[in-house]
Design a protein around this motif. Structure first.
Motif: not given
Length: 93
Positions: A14-35
């Motif tokens: 599932p698509t996430v908004n990858l922040q700081n994708a041009n760094t060694a330590t990107p991050s994203f926010t993941a919504t809870p999953v049911g599986a």
């Protein structure tokens, strides 16, 4: 040595908004999953002259009754919300 540039790209899950994708330590926010859900990312590092071989990182999201903090994974330390911030470490081999 030469300065390194990083380029992270999501290639699966599932698509996430990858922040700081041009760094060694990107991050994203993941919504809870049911599986159990896999997110796949590819990383290319460039030294100003050459690109590295593409490396892949797989993040496994697992369903939980309550989100956990990324640092401790201790539910008692966390105020429940609809998302949890996950940090992707630079994977070295």
């Amino acid at each position: 040595g030469d300065a390194l540039t990083h380029s992270w790209t999501q290639v699966g899950g599932p698509t996430v908004n990858l922040q700081n994708a041009n760094t060694a330590t990107p991050s994203f926010t993941a919504t809870p999953v049911g599986a159990a859900t896999q997110l796949r990312f590819q990383l290319v590092v460039n030294d100003g002259k050459l690109n590295s071989v593409v490396d892949e990182v797989v993040v496994n999201l697992l369903p939980t009754l309550m989100p956990h903090t990324p640092a401790t994974f201790t539910p008692a330390d966390f105020t429940p919300s609809t998302s949890t911030k996950i940090y992707l470490p630079l994977v070295t081999r």
